[in-house]
Design an enzyme around this catalytic site. Sequence first.
Site, short mmCIF file in Angstrom:
data_model
loop_
_atom_site.label_atom_id
_atom_site.label_comp_id
_atom_site.label_asym_id
_atom_site.label_seq_id
_atom_site.Cartn_x
_atom_site.Cartn_y
_atom_site.Cartn_z
N THR A 135 11.87 -20.42 -35.87
CA THR A 135 10.65 -21.22 -35.81
C THR A 135 9.47 -20.50 -36.44
O THR A 135 9.45 -19.26 -36.50
CB THR A 135 10.31 -21.53 -34.33
OG1 THR A 135 9.02 -22.12 -34.23
CG2 THR A 135 10.29 -20.24 -33.51
N ASP A 136 8.47 -21.27 -36.87
CA ASP A 136 7.24 -20.66 -37.38
C ASP A 136 6.38 -20.08 -36.26
O ASP A 136 5.44 -19.33 -36.52
CB ASP A 136 6.43 -21.67 -38.20
CG ASP A 136 5.96 -22.88 -37.41
OD1 ASP A 136 6.35 -23.03 -36.23
OD2 ASP A 136 5.21 -23.71 -37.98
N GLU A 137 6.70 -20.40 -35.01
CA GLU A 137 5.88 -19.90 -33.90
C GLU A 137 5.97 -18.37 -33.74
O GLU A 137 5.13 -17.77 -33.07
CB GLU A 137 6.26 -20.60 -32.60
CG GLU A 137 5.95 -22.08 -32.63
CD GLU A 137 5.94 -22.72 -31.24
OE1 GLU A 137 5.53 -22.05 -30.29
OE2 GLU A 137 6.34 -23.89 -31.14
N TYR A 160 8.48 -18.21 -25.19
CA TYR A 160 9.42 -18.83 -26.13
C TYR A 160 9.37 -18.16 -27.49
O TYR A 160 10.39 -17.72 -28.03
CB TYR A 160 9.13 -20.33 -26.28
CG TYR A 160 9.72 -20.91 -27.54
CD1 TYR A 160 11.10 -20.94 -27.73
CD2 TYR A 160 8.91 -21.41 -28.56
CE1 TYR A 160 11.66 -21.47 -28.90
CE2 TYR A 160 9.45 -21.94 -29.72
CZ TYR A 160 10.82 -21.96 -29.89
OH TYR A 160 11.36 -22.46 -31.05
N LYS A 164 12.20 -15.89 -29.56
CA LYS A 164 12.72 -16.22 -30.88
C LYS A 164 12.43 -15.10 -31.88
O LYS A 164 13.26 -14.81 -32.75
CB LYS A 164 12.13 -17.54 -31.37
CG LYS A 164 12.66 -18.76 -30.65
CD LYS A 164 14.16 -18.96 -30.84
CE LYS A 164 14.52 -19.33 -32.26
NZ LYS A 164 15.99 -19.60 -32.42
#
Length: 344
Positions: A135-137, A160, A164
């Site tokens: 993810t870009d998060e 989260y 990741k």
Amino acid sequence: MGRVILITGGAGFIGSALVRFLIENTNCFVVNYDKLTYASNLESLASIESSNRYHFVHGDICDKVQLTSILSQFTPDIIMHLAAESHVDRSIDGPADFMQTNIIGTYTLLEACREYYSSLKDEKKYGFRFHHISTDEVYGDLAEGELFTEKSSYAPSSPYSASKAASDHLVRAWYRTYGLPVVLSNCSNNYGPFQHNEKLIPQTIMNALIGKPIPIYGNGLQVRDWLYVEDHVRALYSVLCDGEIGETYNIGGNCEKRNIDVVNTICELLEKLVPGNVNSLAASGNALGFKSLITYVDDRPGHDVRYAIDSNKIQRELGWKPIESFESGVRKTIAWYVNEAGKV
């Protein structure tokens, strides 16, 4: 029959879209390995479940014994790792499952794959790939005018995104230390059919259809890049086929939108697609129609203000680009959810 692809998390939102794409558009044999948590949905696979190139296995990526057995049984050419806990709010309320699945699960899978890879011979070994989908998060918050690139520093904000980020680092370490042939991709916010209703877009659509308040965190000015899920899975296939070992590819939809603008757009489209509902709202005193349901709630702890992806690398090197604009993609999404709601 083509290559054998083992997909972890293939009953999830993105995973199921990927499985459908592979069965409908390639000659690959797909093994779907999924734990069937709350976010899994086997109905999303109904259209392809009878294919002789599809096999489902109920399993946990933290179970190395089962993973080893599945690898030995199906001898995959490709691993596509999508299994993950993914909802930020849930990670804030209960981070333990995120640490277990996203970190320990990825480690367990990598070890099983490393042992499997070392047992392969010649051409089979040469063609093997481990594709980690992220993810870009992981990059954290982004200043106005900037874009996340594959070289951006990691600065995760939530349990989260931290979990990741850890899984990304593990995959790169297994490449550098053990020579496991990996590719990575980091995507922006996905949306489309079959997404779990705790996410912003399906929650907005479904709440509007039943006249329930539509919650918006804080002031609603948080910016996200939106990526239609079918565009995403086409990108994943491009990375799978043509991505370079050891490289990372950022995948975005070139659709930056503020959360409040996303919700307003959905409300406006719904007023055109299901006017009976909005007329009922107006008759009850809500002259603004669906927008009258918007309710601002306390902001999420550590809520990043802006994410935006620079997809130039995958567009330049692999020739992929998104097909759907936000307006076309969200219209398709709304139509799907309205149709589903009509079946209830």
